[in-house]
Design a protein around this motif. Structure first.
Motif, PDB file in Angstrom:
ATOM      1  N   ILE A 106      40.090  23.404  40.452  1.00 37.81           N
ATOM      2  CA  ILE A 106      39.653  24.473  41.361  1.00 37.81           C
ATOM      3  C   ILE A 106      39.847  25.828  40.711  1.00 37.81           C
ATOM      4  O   ILE A 106      38.961  26.694  40.733  1.00 37.81           O
ATOM      5  CB  ILE A 106      40.434  24.392  42.695  1.00 37.81           C
ATOM      6  N   ASP A 107      41.014  26.026  40.108  1.00 38.72           N
ATOM      7  CA  ASP A 107      41.330  27.288  39.438  1.00 38.72           C
ATOM      8  C   ASP A 107      40.342  27.571  38.309  1.00 38.72           C
ATOM      9  O   ASP A 107      39.789  28.673  38.197  1.00 38.72           O
ATOM     10  CB  ASP A 107      42.762  27.231  38.909  1.00 38.72           C
ATOM     11  N   LEU A 108      40.098  26.595  37.468  1.00 34.56           N
ATOM     12  CA  LEU A 108      39.169  26.765  36.347  1.00 34.56           C
ATOM     13  C   LEU A 108      37.756  27.077  36.836  1.00 34.56           C
ATOM     14  O   LEU A 108      37.070  27.951  36.289  1.00 34.56           O
ATOM     15  CB  LEU A 108      39.134  25.503  35.483  1.00 34.56           C
ATOM     16  N   ALA A 109      37.328  26.342  37.867  1.00 34.93           N
ATOM     17  CA  ALA A 109      35.971  26.529  38.381  1.00 34.93           C
ATOM     18  C   ALA A 109      35.766  27.944  38.893  1.00 34.93           C
ATOM     19  O   ALA A 109      34.756  28.597  38.583  1.00 34.93           O
ATOM     20  CB  ALA A 109      35.693  25.516  39.492  1.00 34.93           C
ATOM     21  N   LEU A 110      36.726  28.442  39.671  1.00 40.69           N
ATOM     22  CA  LEU A 110      36.584  29.785  40.239  1.00 40.69           C
ATOM     23  C   LEU A 110      36.676  30.861  39.157  1.00 40.69           C
ATOM     24  O   LEU A 110      35.930  31.838  39.173  1.00 40.69           O
ATOM     25  CB  LEU A 110      37.636  29.997  41.326  1.00 40.69           C
ATOM     26  N   ARG A 111      37.559  30.671  38.195  1.00 41.91           N
ATOM     27  CA  ARG A 111      37.642  31.652  37.107  1.00 41.91           C
ATOM     28  C   ARG A 111      36.384  31.645  36.238  1.00 41.91           C
ATOM     29  O   ARG A 111      36.012  32.667  35.666  1.00 41.91           O
ATOM     30  CB  ARG A 111      38.881  31.387  36.250  1.00 41.91           C
ATOM     31  N   ALA A 112      35.748  30.493  36.152  1.00 43.51           N
ATOM     32  CA  ALA A 112      34.548  30.376  35.320  1.00 43.51           C
ATOM     33  C   ALA A 112      33.330  31.050  35.934  1.00 43.51           C
ATOM     34  O   ALA A 112      32.423  31.483  35.214  1.00 43.51           O
ATOM     35  CB  ALA A 112      34.237  28.908  35.047  1.00 43.51           C
ATOM     36  N   ILE A 113      33.298  31.162  37.273  1.00 45.28           N
ATOM     37  CA  ILE A 113      32.078  31.686  37.916  1.00 45.28           C
ATOM     38  C   ILE A 113      32.230  33.073  38.534  1.00 45.28           C
ATOM     39  O   ILE A 113      31.228  33.751  38.777  1.00 45.28           O
ATOM     40  CB  ILE A 113      31.561  30.714  39.001  1.00 45.28           C
ATOM     41  N   ILE A 114      33.460  33.507  38.790  1.00 50.90           N
ATOM     42  CA  ILE A 114      33.651  34.763  39.519  1.00 50.90           C
ATOM     43  C   ILE A 114      33.678  35.978  38.605  1.00 50.90           C
ATOM     44  O   ILE A 114      34.388  36.002  37.598  1.00 50.90           O
ATOM     45  CB  ILE A 114      34.956  34.708  40.346  1.00 50.90           C
ATOM     46  N   ASN A 115      32.896  36.983  38.979  1.00 47.84           N
ATOM     47  CA  ASN A 115      32.983  38.313  38.391  1.00 47.84           C
ATOM     48  C   ASN A 115      33.751  39.203  39.366  1.00 47.84           C
ATOM     49  O   ASN A 115      33.766  38.937  40.578  1.00 47.84           O
ATOM     50  CB  ASN A 115      31.588  38.898  38.146  1.00 47.84           C
ATOM     51  N   PRO A 116      34.405  40.256  38.865  1.00 48.83           N
ATOM     52  CA  PRO A 116      35.159  41.132  39.777  1.00 48.83           C
ATOM     53  C   PRO A 116      34.301  41.609  40.951  1.00 48.83           C
ATOM     54  O   PRO A 116      33.191  42.107  40.760  1.00 48.83           O
ATOM     55  CB  PRO A 116      35.570  42.300  38.874  1.00 48.83           C
ATOM     56  N   GLY A 138      39.837  37.416  40.736  1.00 48.96           N
ATOM     57  CA  GLY A 138      39.167  38.710  40.838  1.00 48.96           C
ATOM     58  C   GLY A 138      38.120  38.788  41.924  1.00 48.96           C
ATOM     59  O   GLY A 138      37.419  39.793  42.056  1.00 48.96           O
ATOM     60  N   GLY A 139      38.010  37.743  42.723  1.00 52.21           N
ATOM     61  CA  GLY A 139      37.013  37.730  43.794  1.00 52.21           C
ATOM     62  C   GLY A 139      37.621  38.064  45.147  1.00 52.21           C
ATOM     63  O   GLY A 139      38.814  38.324  45.265  1.00 52.21           O
ATOM     64  N   PHE A 140      36.766  38.046  46.174  1.00 53.38           N
ATOM     65  CA  PHE A 140      37.203  38.320  47.541  1.00 53.38           C
ATOM     66  C   PHE A 140      36.902  37.104  48.403  1.00 53.38           C
ATOM     67  O   PHE A 140      35.739  36.743  48.581  1.00 53.38           O
ATOM     68  CB  PHE A 140      36.489  39.541  48.112  1.00 53.38           C
ATOM     69  N   PRO A 141      37.949  36.448  48.940  1.00 50.84           N
ATOM     70  CA  PRO A 141      37.711  35.325  49.849  1.00 50.84           C
ATOM     71  C   PRO A 141      37.220  35.835  51.193  1.00 50.84           C
ATOM     72  O   PRO A 141      37.791  36.768  51.761  1.00 50.84           O
ATOM     73  CB  PRO A 141      39.089  34.674  49.965  1.00 50.84           C
ATOM     74  N   VAL A 142      36.154  35.230  51.692  1.00 49.82           N
ATOM     75  CA  VAL A 142      35.592  35.616  52.987  1.00 49.82           C
ATOM     76  C   VAL A 142      35.654  34.405  53.910  1.00 49.82           C
ATOM     77  O   VAL A 142      34.944  33.413  53.716  1.00 49.82           O
ATOM     78  CB  VAL A 142      34.126  36.086  52.845  1.00 49.82           C
TER      79      VAL A 142
END
Length: 391
Positions: A106-116, A138-142
């Motif tokens: 999960i951590d790798l996936a989110l770091r791989a796709i999220i831009n600030p 670096g993202g915003f959870p909604v």
């Protein structure tokens, strides 16, 4: 001169709240004779043939690093398993990565796709780690709040109302932790139409896929045109009773998986070698053990749901995982008040529903991944506690 003490901590980390689950179990650890219905961990020991496979690997000298993406033999078995069980096919050469538990995936996936600044929709009640990991990347959870009247099933219109120009992805947990809710094929097709319409990426956490009780499980990437925009997360902890082995995997589009491997090789290198050998055995010869554990979980689920109904607490029948999510609103207590008082008075540890998001307030999460003897005693204690509020 300022007397304010300098901090060297990241602002993002400083603002993260500690896990709401751990607080109760730290308290429970200081007490005797506590029955814990809190931690999401099977009470079964890893099947012996799986343990033996790791012994054999060690005896054969398999103690070195594996390929960053994991042993090709394991990736081939994962590919075969997913195709056979869920009708979705991945190339083991470049569309699969073996990770240190599903949590790392999960951590790798989110770091791989999220831009600030990217927004990621988190369906609540949700696994407590999703939003913090989005923030760390670096993202915003909604949050999107599901409702008990819908059995906590996500409605497509809820996604549409939440989408903005910054929305990048949505996290689905199916079966859901903490509610046990399962989204069926037709429900997933409706969600997929919204995902495609707004060009979203889906992180589909299917760690409990094998533990569904009332209907055949549908993997999200098996839905038409969803494979190319889905990162499938799974692992061995839940269905194969291998929590301590720390082994998971992710499958998805080549570009995303290769980006995940890039991060993985700098931070982890490779998942434990002996655990990977054990996982091959689990996938090839573990079906009978999974079937037996699943049968036991189903019996426990039915008992626990019936017990809560007898207490006068409403509780939907969870279709998967090993949690129930009963309403405790009848007592007039908040989730945290209920959990803390229950622990102190009756020595039963449960998780307050609000730690899983705002829509979890008024509920508690109880794991039935413990023995029937323990469950029977826990239900007696909870019933006694609840009866105090009905006098």
């Amino acid at each position: 001169m300022s007397t304010k003490q300098k901090t060297y901590l990241s602002k993002t980390v400083e603002q993260l709240k500690p896990s709401g689950i751990r607080r109760f179990f730290e308290l429970a650890s200081t007490m005797d004779n506590v029955i814990s219905l809190g931690v999401g961990e099977p009470d079964f020991v890893t099947p012996w043939n799986v343990i033996e496979a790791s012994y054999h690997a060690l005896e054969q000298g398999y103690t070195a690093y594996t390929a960053n993406a994991g042993m090709i033999e394991l990736r081939e078995e994962v590919s075969r398993y997913l195709k056979s069980n869920y009708e979705v096919e991945y190339n083991p050469e470049n569309e699969l990565i073996v990770t240190v538990g599903a949590s790392e995936a999960i951590d790798l996936a989110l770091r791989a796709i999220i831009n600030p600044g990217d927004e990621v929709i988190v369906v609540e009640p949700s696994f407590v780690a999703y939003s913090p990991i989005v923030s760390l990347a670096g993202g915003f959870p909604v949050p999107v709040q599901t409702d008990s009247k819908d059995a906590f099933k996500l409605q497509p219109e809820q996604i549409e109302k939440t989408i903005t120009s910054k929305t990048k992805a949505i996290i689905l947990c199916n079966p859901n932790n903490p509610t046990g809710t399962v989204l069926g094929k037709e429900e997933l097709i409706k969600i997929a139409s919204v995902v495609e319409k707004y060009d979203l990426i889906v992180l589909s956490d299917e760690i409990y896929a094998e533990l569904t009780y009332d209907e055949e499980f549908t993997s999200f990437p098996s839905i038409k045109r969803m494979k190319e925009r889905t990162i499938l997360i799974s692992g061995f902890s839940k269905a194969f009773a291998m929590t301590g082995w720390r082994l998971g995997y992710a499958a998805g589009p080549k570009e995303i998986i290769q980006a995940m491997i890039k991060i993985h090789q700098y931070t982890i290198m490779s998942a434990p070698t002996m655990a990977q050998h054990a996982a091959i055995e689990a996938l090839t010869n573990g079906e009978r053990s999974v079937r037996e554990m699943k049968k036991s979980y189903r019996q426990r689920r039915n008992f626990v749901v019936h017990s809560f109904h007898e207490m006068g607490l409403s509780c939907h029948i969870p279709g998967g995982a090993f949690y129930v999510f009963p309403s405790i609103s009848e007592t007039g207590l908040t989730s945290e008040e209920f959990a803390e008082q229950l622990l102190r008075k009756e020595k039963v540890a449960v998780v307050p529903g609000n730690v899983f998001g705002k829509s979890g307030e008024g509920y508690i999460r109880c794991s039935y991944a413990t023995s029937m003897k323990q469950l029977e005693e826990a239900m007696k204690r909870i019933a006694r506690f609840v009866s105090e509020f009905k006098k």
